[in-house]
Design a protein around this motif. Structure first.
Motif, PDB file in Angstrom:
ATOM      1  N   GLY A  84       0.799  -1.211   0.000  1.00  0.00           N
ATOM      2  CA  GLY A  84       0.000   0.000   0.000  1.00  0.00           C
ATOM      3  C   GLY A  84       0.826   1.252   0.000  1.00  0.00           C
ATOM      4  O   GLY A  84       2.043   1.226  -0.194  1.00  0.00           O
ATOM      5  N   GLU A  85       0.133   2.357   0.228  1.00  0.00           N
ATOM      6  CA  GLU A  85       0.799   3.643   0.257  1.00  0.00           C
ATOM      7  C   GLU A  85       0.081   4.505   1.277  1.00  0.00           C
ATOM      8  O   GLU A  85      -1.119   4.401   1.476  1.00  0.00           O
ATOM      9  N   GLY A  86       0.852   5.320   1.974  1.00  0.00           N
ATOM     10  CA  GLY A  86       0.262   6.202   2.969  1.00  0.00           C
ATOM     11  C   GLY A  86       1.221   7.338   3.224  1.00  0.00           C
ATOM     12  O   GLY A  86       2.058   7.651   2.378  1.00  0.00           O
ATOM     13  N   SER A  87       1.124   7.931   4.410  1.00  0.00           N
ATOM     14  CA  SER A  87       1.951   9.101   4.677  1.00  0.00           C
ATOM     15  C   SER A  87       3.432   8.741   4.710  1.00  0.00           C
ATOM     16  O   SER A  87       4.279   9.594   4.488  1.00  0.00           O
ATOM     17  N   ARG A  88       3.764   7.485   4.980  1.00  0.00           N
ATOM     18  CA  ARG A  88       5.177   7.094   4.990  1.00  0.00           C
ATOM     19  C   ARG A  88       5.637   6.469   3.683  1.00  0.00           C
ATOM     20  O   ARG A  88       6.613   5.727   3.643  1.00  0.00           O
ATOM     21  N   ASN A  90       3.543  -4.876   4.137  1.00  0.00           N
ATOM     22  CA  ASN A  90       2.524  -4.601   5.153  1.00  0.00           C
ATOM     23  C   ASN A  90       1.795  -5.868   5.562  1.00  0.00           C
ATOM     24  O   ASN A  90       1.777  -6.847   4.826  1.00  0.00           O
ATOM     25  N   ALA A 149       4.605   2.886  10.429  1.00  0.00           N
ATOM     26  CA  ALA A 149       3.557   3.031   9.433  1.00  0.00           C
ATOM     27  C   ALA A 149       2.375   2.196   9.919  1.00  0.00           C
ATOM     28  O   ALA A 149       2.476   0.978  10.015  1.00  0.00           O
ATOM     29  N   MET A 150       1.294   2.834  10.250  1.00  0.00           N
ATOM     30  CA  MET A 150       0.159   2.100  10.819  1.00  0.00           C
ATOM     31  C   MET A 150      -1.132   2.897  10.678  1.00  0.00           C
ATOM     32  O   MET A 150      -1.155   4.097  10.935  1.00  0.00           O
ATOM     33  N   ILE A 151      -2.193   2.236  10.247  1.00  0.00           N
ATOM     34  CA  ILE A 151      -3.512   2.840  10.381  1.00  0.00           C
ATOM     35  C   ILE A 151      -4.431   1.813  11.050  1.00  0.00           C
ATOM     36  O   ILE A 151      -4.136   0.615  11.072  1.00  0.00           O
ATOM     37  N   GLY A 184      -4.190   7.497   1.041  1.00  0.00           N
ATOM     38  CA  GLY A 184      -3.496   6.221   1.089  1.00  0.00           C
ATOM     39  C   GLY A 184      -4.409   5.135   0.564  1.00  0.00           C
ATOM     40  O   GLY A 184      -5.594   5.385   0.264  1.00  0.00           O
ATOM     41  N   TYR A 185      -3.861   3.952   0.424  1.00  0.00           N
ATOM     42  CA  TYR A 185      -4.662   2.810   0.009  1.00  0.00           C
ATOM     43  C   TYR A 185      -3.916   1.554   0.407  1.00  0.00           C
ATOM     44  O   TYR A 185      -2.706   1.592   0.669  1.00  0.00           O
ATOM     45  N   THR A 186      -4.640   0.443   0.486  1.00  0.00           N
ATOM     46  CA  THR A 186      -4.032  -0.843   0.816  1.00  0.00           C
ATOM     47  C   THR A 186      -4.529  -1.866  -0.187  1.00  0.00           C
ATOM     48  O   THR A 186      -5.718  -1.897  -0.510  1.00  0.00           O
ATOM     49  N   GLU A 216      -8.420  -1.236  -0.656  1.00  0.00           N
ATOM     50  CA  GLU A 216      -9.173  -0.550   0.389  1.00  0.00           C
ATOM     51  C   GLU A 216      -8.694   0.884   0.532  1.00  0.00           C
ATOM     52  O   GLU A 216      -7.491   1.144   0.546  1.00  0.00           O
ATOM     53  N   VAL A 227      -9.540   4.288   2.999  1.00  0.00           N
ATOM     54  CA  VAL A 227     -10.283   4.976   4.047  1.00  0.00           C
ATOM     55  C   VAL A 227     -10.257   6.465   3.719  1.00  0.00           C
ATOM     56  O   VAL A 227      -9.179   7.033   3.515  1.00  0.00           O
ATOM     57  N   LYS A 286      -5.472  11.986   9.141  1.00  0.00           N
ATOM     58  CA  LYS A 286      -4.748  11.133   8.194  1.00  0.00           C
ATOM     59  C   LYS A 286      -5.581  10.766   6.971  1.00  0.00           C
ATOM     60  O   LYS A 286      -5.046  10.304   5.966  1.00  0.00           O
ATOM     61  N   PHE A 287      -6.917  10.888   7.061  1.00  0.00           N
ATOM     62  CA  PHE A 287      -7.715  10.278   5.997  1.00  0.00           C
ATOM     63  C   PHE A 287      -8.493  11.287   5.156  1.00  0.00           C
ATOM     64  O   PHE A 287      -8.818  12.346   5.598  1.00  0.00           O
TER      65      PHE A 287
END
Ligand SMILES: Nc1ncnc2c1ncn2[C@@H]1O[C@H](COP(=O)(O)O)[C@@H](O)[C@H]1O
Ligand SMILES: Nc1ncnc2c1ncn2[C@@H]1O[C@H](COP(=O)(O)O)[C@@H](O)[C@H]1O
Ligand SMILES: Nc1ncnc2c1ncn2[C@@H]1O[C@H](COP(=O)(O)O)[C@@H](O)[C@H]1O
Ligand code: NA
Ligand code: NA
Ligand code: NA
Lengths: 100, 315, 315, 315, 100, 100
Positions: A40-44, A56, A84-86, E32-34, E60, E62, E99-100
């Motif tokens: 995935g991808e996120g703030s980190r 992940n 890295a966690m949601i 973000g996405y997973t 996914e 959020v 964050k979302f």
């Protein structure tokens, strides 16, 4: 279908935490958990699952609201800042409430 | 010999494909499979050779090498703090990466020697194993101090039972107990395929290294400079130590390579758990995005030249 | 030689297991692993051979082969439209599949030649690479016309950086730069295991082909007829071109196989993104459910016979 | 020969790593890949040998072996019921596991013979296949009785088309049809890597076996006793049958190993579907946690000694 | 546990779309996405994950309701007709709403 | 975003049941399902996904409430007693209601 109400806690985080999280969850009172691999991808940034340091996991726990709150408080305190966690909660119905 | 090692070309292929944003990607399980084979093969080979040595004779060398593993991060740390102005945890974590070793780089260096039929001390994987861990301990002490509330027991478990150590040490022991002859039947997989598996592994590492370029841009020149200059310093230390310990030129070069290389398997995993506040992007960018390509593409022949030079000076 | 190639038997095993609804299934990551090895191996072998050739001499052959890749779909398209009454996008997509090539079929054909010690032009993988792409462009033009708002740049990226092209071209370049000798160490994996890996790959393709049978039933006789007759026509064109270009009988047969085969890796992926309105079931049913088994089980010896015949006529 | 087989050391490595709670773990897809190669390799080897035999001559042996597969669970069942006080379904399921065979144990036994250059009947994989299934049927009959509403048809499908049977039988047939010579090209993968693949497979089995120790503690001494004593009895039966059938000492030992081993692939899957009320933890703990390690570490040389002893008595 | 409300958008579709979807989602405002691998069956038949052309991904995201609506409109317009794809929304609670 | 209401039924169970469950679900009226691989821990111990007998699957079905009830009744009757299995329901919104 008289399903009982429970919380589903979904955590998406670094694969390196798998063993630790599993121990934490059981200690906090969860009766079980389910893990699958994810990318995935996120703030980190992008976590592309090609090799260990970049993959992940997606952890799911069905539990009651009190334990869900304990889990989220614990994760917030110990992991949120540095990993890295949601985490999100969903209301779910279950059939064998004694299991969760 | 055309002079260009095909396994290095595999790394370049991965790098170019990654930079060009190709959708080429090895599944994670295949990456694990390849690294299991590499780690076991290196361990087995070293162990089979150990069977011919007396461990007593090797003790001085072993202690000297462990000492080097303890000292290298102590040199790196102040540089990272002062010149790089990094936060304490980040400096300590990067120091630990560079004090430890990269198994992939070692494997390429051995392949380089083998292709040129240059002899070396074949029990070298023992040194590789000995260098994996001391730097981790130093890194944690640097970040936390001695009075730390680090959970050493838990950490020891993570480090000593992490998969790369288990496979290397396990391979060493199996090779040692079984001896070279009994290993022959399993050699088809572990030795016959070694170069091919290494080639695929490097293809994947090229893709991974390409993914580090973005953060390289963000984190500026210092990481690039450190990621090239510290290995050069390390190579000098390693090569010099090899000379002192009476290694062959090939062995000196391998010790230089070990000192010059930075971990990207065992140490990142340990740091993630022991020093979570250290930013893993910084250390992986340096070790995978700069030092690994530099060593593979430029360093290895350079370190062999250095070893020859040192030999002449010393000899 | 008992005459029955075991790798073909592996395909049959997969087919029978799939039709019998066995729970045998290779994990997706293993399928990818096997195809990475096959693609690289084919590229490496061709590249090592290229090192011995002058590219200038090959230029006329290369151009002729590209031309064939452009023309074959132009022949297929009207047949699919008129006789098959397929929608424009579907006809264009299937035409692109049959203009391009199947790496698996090529590999089986090479194994067939090698088992019989029949020589062929070993730089043939170059032709394979050249045939992968032209048909994709023609297919898109057929579906959209020239004034199309196709995003060519994006598409070019998808096509040229798709994994099968990157691995084939990468293998070719590595083999070319390194040369045959330097490849020897990695040969244990890429050449020594080639047939075994191909056997496992075909086992999986048999399972996949079995999965197409359901849709075969739905989509009627036309796809079956096209999936057998067009390859026969293609083989004639490819074999004839081989004769014109002065190839050996083995080389003629391989060019016939390339022309007769239909893509099921690169083209489906490109069509999915470039012509989403084309139904992928139709093209995969034809290429995987009909043409691939036909070529593997019947076509390859047939095309060799054809090449011999053409040779006698022509010579 | 130093006497210690390295593949056994791989099993120990996995066992120790697992008991020490190392994070070493082979991905599931790699486990499947390894077992596909092993199953096919065993089948191919047996099939190639069968090509040299007349099936008619083997018929008596085949029937006798099937009979043994039917009788062994009938002996095990009352022991499990009376002495172990197990529930009916559990006793029946465990009986089925021990009547069937373990392919991994067989492979280690063959490697043991090959390392010592002891000859054996190379068509033995045929016996292995024949022993896989009869015990499953007996187990279900024991649990359900003859008037059972078991869905035999569905179950037959599950059993005969389960992946281990398909791969073993498929390999046998391919080897038989193709013959030894035609198999050579695929031998690089299936035969050249056999020992190495088996070593990795045993590493994983060691990890899996370590995971059974917890339930071993819970389920008490009886399972341990049964898991060691019943194989000893089985070995006697198998070795004796081998003598009666005129097998070589190596062949007697292999038949002893087959009889002494307990299934952990085909039977667990079949029991899960046919006898869901049987607790899979009990049978897997016995077969994987006790019998498999016992056979690998202690049993194999023991059974060879037994075969020699029987030979002298009988001969 | 004062969790904030967000939408979880789950998309199940062909693996071939992975790169494109990831770009679309970021462009549409997702933080973000997973993604994980999946297999399945639907109106377009069995997708068994054995090889590329036949495998699914499970995506996914959020996000807030507005972005969820944008995502679904975009997917409907560009992908629904021609790709094996389903999409559904779940109400979830999150802890770090920024964050979302 | 006028999403229609449906149920998402999530089942986590032994991999050995995959083929049977897929058949059951279709017979019970589900228009599709999605499966991914998982590992986990519950009342029947750790299921670590290393090899067949020890791996889990995670099955998702989007359907209407009636079919969800049928599915849960069927699973309860045929599998609950003897298999490692949990099941939970979530309310989800879908866009093409005719698909589910
Ligand atoms: N908005 C989001 N929706 C779905 N998954 C997310 C989202 N943000 C982050 N993730 C996942 O959580 C991981 C860690 O997030 P982060 O800490 O933001 O880097 C990412 O790699 C994604 O897999
Ligand atoms: N009702 C459903 N419940 C869960 N997943 C579904 C459902 N329908 C379709 N899917 C998934 O979505 C993919 C594409 O669906 P479709 O476009 O209907 O073929 C399928 O391969 C399944 O993985
Ligand atoms: N409370 C829970 N939350 C999430 N997953 C669970 C929970 N309990 C059990 N599971 C999953 O369901 C599987 C079977 O559960 P059980 O039948 O309790 O052993 C486990 O292996 C877990 O993957
Ligand atoms: Na170092
Ligand atoms: Na073609
Ligand atoms: Na047995």
């Amino acid at each position: 279908m008289q399903a009982d109400d429970r919380k589903l806690v979904t955590i998406i985080t670094e694969a390196a935490l798998e063993r630790r999280l599993a121990e934490d969850l059981k200690r906090l009172g969860a009766h079980g958990y389910t893990i699958s691999d994810a990318r995935g991808e996120g703030s980190r940034g992008v976590r592309s699952a090609g090799w260990d340091a970049s993959s992940n996991i997606r952890v799911e726990v069905v539990c009651d609201a009190a334990i869900a709150a304990k889990i989220s408080a614990h994760l917030r305190q110990h992991y949120y800042d540095h990993y890295a966690m949601i985490l999100f909660f969903t209301d779910v119905g279950v059939l064998r409430p004694e299991k969760f | 010999m055309s002079g260009i090692d095909p396994i290095v070309l595999f790394f370049l292929l991965g790098l170019v494909a990654g930079l060009g944003r190709s959708d080429l990607r090895l599944p994670g399980s295949i990456y694990e499979f390849l690294s299991v084979i590499l780690l076991l093969a290196i361990g087995l080979k070293g162990g089979a050779e150990l069977a011919k040595q007396s461990l007593g004779d090797l003790l001085p060398q072993m202690l000297a090498v462990i000492l080097m593993g303890l000292l290298l991060p102590l040199v790196a740390y102040p540089l990272l703090r002062r010149l790089g102005r990094l936060r304490r945890a980040d400096a300590a974590s990067i120091a630990a990466h560079y004090g430890s070793v990269s198994v992939g780089t070692y494997a390429v260096a051995v392949a380089w020697l083998v292709a040129r039929e240059i002899p070396y001390e074949e029990y070298m994987p023992l040194m590789l194993v000995l260098l994996e861990m001391p730097a981790i301990v130093v890194g944690i002490l640097l970040a936390r101090g001695v009075s730390a509330d680090t959970k050493w027991k838990e950490l020891g478990h993570e480090v000593f039972l992490g998969k790369s150590i288990v496979l290397l040490v396990g391979g060493l022991l199996i090779g040692w107990v079984a001896g070279p002859e009994a290993l022959e039947p399993v050699g088809g997989l572990f030795f016959g395929l070694f170069h091919g598996v290494l080639a695929l592994f490097l293809l994947e590492m090229g893709l991974v290294a390409a993914g580090q370029v973005g953060s390289l841009r963000r984190h500026g020149l210092f990481l690039v400079a450190f990621g090239i200059l510290f290995p050069l310093f390390g190579a000098l230390v390693g090569g010099g130590l090899g000379l002192l310990l009476g290694f062959s030129t090939g062995g000196m070069m391998l010790l230089a390579v070990l000192a010059a290389s930075a971990s990207y398997i065992a140490v990142p995993a340990a740091m993630r758990l022991a020093l979570p506040e250290a930013n893993p992007t910084l250390s992986l960018t340096a070790s995978l995005g700069v030092t690994f390509p530099f060593n593979i593409l430029v360093g290895i022949p350079l370190y062999y030249g250095l070893a020859e030079q040192l030999r002449q000076l010393g000899g």
